[in-house]
Design a protein around this motif. Structure first.
Motif, PDB file in Angstrom:
ATOM      1  N   ASN B 421      42.103  25.207  48.528  1.00 51.55           N
ATOM      2  CA  ASN B 421      41.930  23.892  47.899  1.00 51.55           C
ATOM      3  C   ASN B 421      40.915  22.999  48.601  1.00 51.55           C
ATOM      4  OD1 ASN B 421      43.790  24.174  45.747  1.00 51.55           O
ATOM      5  ND2 ASN B 421      45.444  24.033  47.236  1.00 51.55           N
ATOM      6  N   ASN B 422      40.515  23.389  49.814  1.00 52.55           N
ATOM      7  CA  ASN B 422      39.584  22.552  50.551  1.00 52.55           C
ATOM      8  C   ASN B 422      38.146  23.012  50.298  1.00 52.55           C
ATOM      9  OD1 ASN B 422      38.166  21.030  52.333  1.00 52.55           O
ATOM     10  ND2 ASN B 422      39.182  21.793  54.175  1.00 52.55           N
ATOM     11  N   LEU B 423      37.452  22.289  49.458  1.00 52.60           N
ATOM     12  CA  LEU B 423      36.099  22.716  49.069  1.00 52.60           C
ATOM     13  C   LEU B 423      35.077  22.553  50.191  1.00 52.60           C
ATOM     14  CD1 LEU B 423      36.101  21.402  45.408  1.00 52.60           C
ATOM     15  CD2 LEU B 423      36.001  23.780  46.112  1.00 52.60           C
ATOM     16  N   ARG B 424      35.494  21.945  51.301  1.00 50.08           N
ATOM     17  CA  ARG B 424      34.593  21.838  52.456  1.00 50.08           C
ATOM     18  C   ARG B 424      34.741  23.029  53.400  1.00 50.08           C
ATOM     19  NH1 ARG B 424      34.827  15.682  54.701  1.00 50.08           N
ATOM     20  NH2 ARG B 424      34.372  14.616  52.758  1.00 50.08           N
ATOM     21  N   ARG B 430      34.782  29.341  46.725  1.00 53.50           N
ATOM     22  CA  ARG B 430      33.474  28.885  46.201  1.00 53.50           C
ATOM     23  C   ARG B 430      32.375  29.067  47.253  1.00 53.50           C
ATOM     24  NH1 ARG B 430      30.615  24.140  47.209  1.00 53.50           N
ATOM     25  NH2 ARG B 430      29.277  23.406  45.530  1.00 53.50           N
ATOM     26  N   HIS B 434      29.933  32.406  47.838  1.00 45.89           N
ATOM     27  CA  HIS B 434      28.759  31.646  47.438  1.00 45.89           C
ATOM     28  C   HIS B 434      28.528  31.627  45.923  1.00 45.89           C
ATOM     29  CE1 HIS B 434      24.496  30.157  47.753  1.00 45.89           C
ATOM     30  NE2 HIS B 434      25.265  29.266  48.352  1.00 45.89           N
ATOM     31  N   GLY B 435      29.462  30.980  45.250  1.00 43.35           N
ATOM     32  CA  GLY B 435      29.301  30.733  43.820  1.00 43.35           C
ATOM     33  C   GLY B 435      29.811  31.835  42.913  1.00 43.35           C
ATOM     34  N   LEU B 438      33.885  29.942  40.938  1.00 44.89           N
ATOM     35  CA  LEU B 438      33.630  28.497  40.920  1.00 44.89           C
ATOM     36  C   LEU B 438      34.891  27.736  40.530  1.00 44.89           C
ATOM     37  CD1 LEU B 438      30.082  28.295  39.292  1.00 44.89           C
ATOM     38  CD2 LEU B 438      30.680  27.893  41.675  1.00 44.89           C
ATOM     39  N   PRO B 439      35.162  26.607  41.187  1.00 44.33           N
ATOM     40  CA  PRO B 439      36.351  25.840  40.827  1.00 44.33           C
ATOM     41  C   PRO B 439      36.219  25.310  39.401  1.00 44.33           C
ATOM     42  CG  PRO B 439      34.994  24.620  42.367  1.00 44.33           C
ATOM     43  CD  PRO B 439      34.390  25.982  42.258  1.00 44.33           C
ATOM     44  N   TYR B 440      37.330  25.281  38.704  1.00 46.60           N
ATOM     45  CA  TYR B 440      37.290  24.971  37.287  1.00 46.60           C
ATOM     46  C   TYR B 440      38.168  23.756  36.981  1.00 46.60           C
ATOM     47  CZ  TYR B 440      38.438  25.924  32.358  1.00 46.60           C
ATOM     48  OH  TYR B 440      38.666  25.827  31.028  1.00 46.60           O
ATOM     49  N   LEU B 448      43.648  24.619  42.928  1.00 43.95           N
ATOM     50  CA  LEU B 448      42.450  24.815  42.109  1.00 43.95           C
ATOM     51  C   LEU B 448      42.520  26.135  41.337  1.00 43.95           C
ATOM     52  CD1 LEU B 448      39.673  23.699  44.618  1.00 43.95           C
ATOM     53  CD2 LEU B 448      40.112  22.638  42.410  1.00 43.95           C
ATOM     54  N   LYS B 451      36.971  30.208  38.419  1.00 41.35           N
ATOM     55  CA  LYS B 451      36.426  31.037  37.341  1.00 41.35           C
ATOM     56  C   LYS B 451      35.503  32.075  37.943  1.00 41.35           C
ATOM     57  CE  LYS B 451      35.309  28.666  33.023  1.00 41.35           C
ATOM     58  NZ  LYS B 451      34.235  27.914  32.394  1.00 41.35           N
ATOM     59  N   TYR B 452      35.531  33.279  37.428  1.00 41.59           N
ATOM     60  CA  TYR B 452      34.536  34.280  37.837  1.00 41.59           C
ATOM     61  C   TYR B 452      33.185  33.837  37.283  1.00 41.59           C
ATOM     62  CZ  TYR B 452      32.106  38.742  38.298  1.00 41.59           C
ATOM     63  OH  TYR B 452      31.200  39.722  38.638  1.00 41.59           O
ATOM     64  N   ASN B 453      32.163  33.895  38.100  1.00 48.55           N
ATOM     65  CA  ASN B 453      30.850  33.404  37.699  1.00 48.55           C
ATOM     66  C   ASN B 453      29.839  34.562  37.705  1.00 48.55           C
ATOM     67  OD1 ASN B 453      28.675  31.677  37.171  1.00 48.55           O
ATOM     68  ND2 ASN B 453      28.319  31.348  39.355  1.00 48.55           N
TER      69      ASN B 453
END
Lengths: 146, 470
Positions: B421-424, B430, B434-435, B438-440, B448, B451-453
């Motif tokens: 949950n910590n996007l930092r 994420r 590296h992408g 991606l959080p949705y 959170l 999503k598969y990107n």
């Protein structure tokens, strides 16, 4: 990954690929041409100038209330021990050091609170009142000036 | 060039000479098995080393980086308590860590990964032989174990005999680490380590006995490993490998004096002008101070190894955070999803992000739809009890400098949730992938949903006729 967690968003994906295609596709195509017949020193230089990391899209949605950053342990100062006891009835207290710093101040460590520097219990509102975070710093500065 | 090379060689050879014949110090035992700090995307979180450090002098060693940055590190050699481990595996009134391990792993016959931070068959084993005692215990109990190694002790007759004795059980699997097929080049990087051609002989010996063997292309050093890669893959295939696992070299930005010299030496060999500048420029910042190059730099090498595995029906494993979705089994160490000869070798956990990413990639390429990944669907305390056992998580790296109250109440599930949950956090899906995820949005629990990107390369590869459905 249960059944409920996977469902389709076909249009989204097609759109996202379309956006990426132009930039990265061109870079990789150019890179493949540039490195043909080059020495490894030259290839490293081409990598350095051409293959920079992709930029991640920012997440603009909601985040969870508590992140590790927010949950970090902080020191609190209270006027009386009663305030401390009231706080511990509201929040989980992991370590209580009980150092009597200046006769009326109490130092303790708690978790699961937001970034707060100091607070006191107010009977009239039945809640903790957040004091200025830089309260103690300012006091010290004033003393020096005198 | 000559000066650095000589300094590095002298340092490494001194280390080897100093360690030659080094005996175990019995004043305390080395703790093990332990839980991998990379448990969020690891299929074998129960990892194990039987000595506190390794006798080999590999210049890229990540364990050297971690240990040389650790002020508690001691040059004295300690080994695990073999008797205590036997008690744990056989459930003979085990105590302490072995009891915890029995309850969470041994009882379920969970796959043991031996060789996480040190080599199981290095020179320390030649002198002390504690590993041999453990091998006997594992063999007698037919306990499923994966070894990661490059040491030559395995060629000693008593080890060969032992592995031959238990070959019918097929409870052992082996990963042999090789970074280049060129013996001369390897001598400059892996000092005091058996040359690659000898390691290929080890693959052949073990494959001929009937064991499952894997070529471990780790660390894949761009500028070294790519030279003669085709030949190395072909030779390993001939020797009998059934899988390939790869991960690229990463540079720790926390450097000691010793590390700087080693980095400079690697820079010269790989053709980089300034290695720190190169890694800083080409590594995504979101991943923090352990600098891993970005996806675009690695793509052509991953493509080559992936295609080789498809062509020869080998298991492809990628432990790197980039291209992790390409794993053809849910284990990035290239352990098989199905192994009918001994199904206990399939007994690794699927409740981790490598398995999830692989499934998400298959889902996208088979059905054209994107997977949404929920925290509760990845980490399942009912199946992986270790993630909710508060006795195990206090030595996790994220617990450094935490107070005792926090350390002894935390579980791996808490650590996973914080990171998720910590996007930092550099470990957040994420950032780490590296992408790729991606959080949705948030789910009702406040966690959170990712999503598969799908990446641009996937579309390009499919157009080139590469199968991404496997």
């Amino acid at each position: 990954m249960g059944g409920k967690s996977i469902y389709g968003d076909k249009m989204d994906i097609l759109k996202s690929i379309g956006k990426k295609k132009s930039k990265e596709f061109d870079v990789m195509k150019r890179f493949a041409k540039l490195i043909e017949g080059k020495t490894k020193e030259e290839i490293r230089k081409i990598e350095y100038s051409l293959l920079k990391p992709e930029t991640l899209p920012p997440y603009m949605g909601k985040t969870t209330a508590q992140t590790e950053h927010q949950k970090r342990t902080v020191a609190f100062t209270f006027k009386t021990q009663k305030d401390v006891q009231k706080l511990s009835s509201h929040f989980q207290v992991l370590t209580y050091q009980g150092n009597n710093l200046h006769k009326t101040d109490w130092l303790m460590e708690i978790v699961r609170l937001l970034d707060i520097g100091a607070m006191e219990w107010r009977e009239e509102t039945k809640s903790f009142h957040i004091l200025n975070k830089n309260l103690f710093k300012k006091k010290r500065k004033l003393k020096r000036r005198k | 060039m000559g000066k650095i090379s000589e300094e590095i060689k002298t340092e490494a050879l001194d280390f080897i000479k100093k360690n030659k014949g080094l005996k175990v110090d019995f004043d305390k035992h080395y703790s093990g098995p332990r839980i991998s700090s990379e448990f969020m995307d690891c299929s074998m979180p129960m990892t194990f080393d039987h000595y506190s450090h390794c006798s080999l002098g590999c210049t890229y060693c990540f364990a050297y980086m971690f240990k040389s940055n650790n002020p508690n590190f001691s040059e004295r050699l300690h080994s695990v308590d073999v008797k205590a481990i036997r008690k744990g595996i056989e459930n003979d009134n085990p105590g302490g860590r072995q009891k915890w391990m029995y309850e969470n792993f041994y009882k379920k016959r969970f796959l043991l990964h031996w060789g996480g931070m040190a080599d199981p068959f290095c020179n320390f084993e030649k002198t002390n032989g504690d590993g041999y005692k453990l091998l006997k215990i594992l063999g007698e109990n037919a306990y499923p174990t994966l070894f990661s190694f490059k040491g030559s002790c395995i060629f000693r007759p008593r080890y060969q005999k032992l592995f031959e004795k238990y070959a019918d059980q097929k409870n052992f699997a082996f990963q042999v680490s090789i970074i280049t097929g060129d013996d001369d080049l390897a001598r400059q990087v892996e000092i005091g380590v058996p040359i690659p051609s000898k390691r290929i002989k080890a693959i052949k010996m073990l494959s001929d006995m009937g064991y499952y063997t894997i070529l471990r292309l780790r660390p894949f050093i761009i500028g070294i490993t790519d030279i003669g890669l085709d030949e190395l893959l072909e030779k390993s295939l001939k020797a009998g490998i059934q899988g390939v696992s790869m991960e690229f070299f990463a540079m720790d930005s926390r450097v000691t004096k010793g590390m700087i010299k080693r980095y400079e030496w690697l820079a010269e060999l790989t053709g980089i002008d300034d290695i720190q500048k190169y890694f800083k420029q080409l590594s995504p910042k979101e991943r923090g101070g352990y600098l891993r190059l970005n996806r675009l730099v690695k793509e052509r090498f991953v493509k080559k190894v992936y295609q080789f595995c498809l062509r020869h029906n080998l298991t492809f494993g990628c432990s790197d955070p980039d291209f992790k979705e390409l794993n053809t089994s849910g284990s990035c160490c290239a352990m098989p999803d199905k192994y009918p000869d001994n199904p206990e070798l399939e007994n690794w956990t699927k409740n981790q992000l490598t398995y999830v990413l692989k499934k998400a990639r298959q889902y996208y390429h088979k059905k054209g739809m994107v997977a949404k990944i929920h925290f509760n669907d990845v980490f399942k305390p009912d199946e992986d009890t270790y993630i909710v056992d508060p006795r195990l998580a206090n030595d996790h790296v994220s617990m450094v400098a935490k107070n005792a109250g926090r350390r002894f109440n935390v579980t791996y599930l808490d650590i996973a949730r914080d990171t998720w949950n910590n996007l930092r956090s550099p470990g957040n899906p994420r950032n780490y992938f590296h992408g790729k995820m991606l959080p949705y949005m948030l789910d009702p629990n406040g966690d959170l949903i990712f999503k598969y990107n799908p990446s641009e390369y996937e579309e390009r590869w499919v157009k080139e006729g590469i199968n991404l459905k496997r």
